[in-house]
Scaffold this active site. Sequence first.
Site, PDB file in Angstrom:
ATOM      1  N   GLN A  88      49.891  23.850  77.813  1.00 42.70           N
ATOM      2  CA  GLN A  88      50.245  24.509  76.566  1.00 42.70           C
ATOM      3  C   GLN A  88      49.364  25.721  76.267  1.00 42.70           C
ATOM      4  OE1 GLN A  88      49.783  21.305  73.772  1.00 42.70           O
ATOM      5  NE2 GLN A  88      51.556  20.186  74.535  1.00 42.70           N
ATOM      6  N   HIS A 150      46.949  20.761  73.583  1.00 46.31           N
ATOM      7  CA  HIS A 150      46.350  20.860  72.251  1.00 46.31           C
ATOM      8  C   HIS A 150      45.129  21.789  72.201  1.00 46.31           C
ATOM      9  CE1 HIS A 150      48.176  16.639  71.207  1.00 46.31           C
ATOM     10  NE2 HIS A 150      49.059  17.483  71.703  1.00 46.31           N
ATOM     11  N   GLU A 243      52.367  17.988  59.623  1.00 41.73           N
ATOM     12  CA  GLU A 243      51.802  18.075  58.275  1.00 41.73           C
ATOM     13  C   GLU A 243      51.616  19.511  57.814  1.00 41.73           C
ATOM     14  OE1 GLU A 243      49.002  14.048  58.657  1.00 41.73           O
ATOM     15  OE2 GLU A 243      48.109  15.971  58.087  1.00 41.73           O
ATOM     16  N   TYR A 253      40.859  15.570  57.345  1.00 41.69           N
ATOM     17  CA  TYR A 253      42.315  15.523  57.212  1.00 41.69           C
ATOM     18  C   TYR A 253      42.946  14.361  57.974  1.00 41.69           C
ATOM     19  CZ  TYR A 253      41.776  19.547  54.391  1.00 41.69           C
ATOM     20  OH  TYR A 253      41.408  20.356  53.344  1.00 41.69           O
ATOM     21  N   TYR A 264      54.279   8.818  71.271  1.00 36.25           N
ATOM     22  CA  TYR A 264      55.554   9.218  71.865  1.00 36.25           C
ATOM     23  C   TYR A 264      56.287   8.041  72.482  1.00 36.25           C
ATOM     24  CZ  TYR A 264      54.042  14.020  71.125  1.00 36.25           C
ATOM     25  OH  TYR A 264      53.637  15.191  70.548  1.00 36.25           O
TER      26      TYR A 264
END
Length: 378
Positions: A88, A150, A243, A253, A264
């Site tokens: 990614q 990520h 979110e 958070y 998943y």
Amino acid sequence: MHYPGLLVLCLSLVLVSPVLQARVLESDLYPLQVEQLTDGLENPWSLVFLPEGEVLITERPGRLRRLIDGQLMPQPVSGLPPVHPTGQGGLLDLALHPDFEQNRWLYFSYVDRNREGYTTRVARGVYRSGRLSAVEVIFTAEPRSSGGRHFGSRLVFDHEGYLYITIGDRGEMQRAQDPADHAGSVIRLHADGRIPDTNPGVLKSGWRPEIYAIGTRNAQGMALHPETGEVWLQEHGPRGGDEVNRIQAGLNYGWPEVTHGRNYTGTSITPHQHLPGMESPLWHWTPSIAPSGMMFYTGELFPAWQGQLLVGALAGRLISRLEVSGSGDDWQVAEQERFFQVMNVRVRDVRQAPDGSIWVLTDDRNGQLLRLSPADRL
């Protein structure tokens, strides 16, 4: 035989080709004209508008492209440091220094690799006429790790000139609860990379000094509230639990101790959706839409959208419009509509152009740059 009139007609068709490619789609409040400004972008990730009208666009494999007078330049910007795309990650976000017109500092985030693994880095360079010079790294997320998931990574300057950076949890969720680890956190720096004395990471024992907030999974959208100047972000959740959060100094958070999402595979991550000492989201998408870029709209072309959030989605292939209301510490967020699905594209980023139109990048090997404006302007 020479046909000057035909030549003029052909040139005119070339010049207006984006309009000829336009289509109209519906949203609840406006019919939208969608124009393709360019294609041929390999997995574009972000863009910025320069004061003189040029647009810069990142491609995840490691190229920084130039759009000038509607034309995509064949040669990418020179002077970038080595970028190591994996999974990614690659060349990611862009931001302009608040005084860009004077100092020409362009900021960018990207994936770096060495023997210890991959990580997110942020650098800046002086940009002029297709070239970066005086490039310097101002932040490197530590510790490094293997894998290609990520990386984050959005960049936003606030009104006081602080630079905020989102760092993903790198696919190792418990790292987001460790304040001695940059993964899963929001970073705050001075524009030159120095650490503010008032950072929570400076004031709290056991925290890395660059850290401003912890407990985030993989925030791929971040923006300033147009009235308060506070930093808001959206967080790409797992299977559900995407979110929207208002970021405040030193807060946790919650990821992965609290979430509305599941693994998943469908198994539970945690039994908790709320816990004392951890912030609950102002909004969540469950099931997940896989949110990406986001922006507060402030332009004049869509007056009924002013002050609202527009959030792109990858898996959802849509744009979500969220109404934001409140003040102080009391805020409410509610989804008003989802549109753009008819285009059937993975939306990577949404940005407001200087004229108030909305520009959209699609995540594809042949990615597009699209522009949204009111259809009655055709």
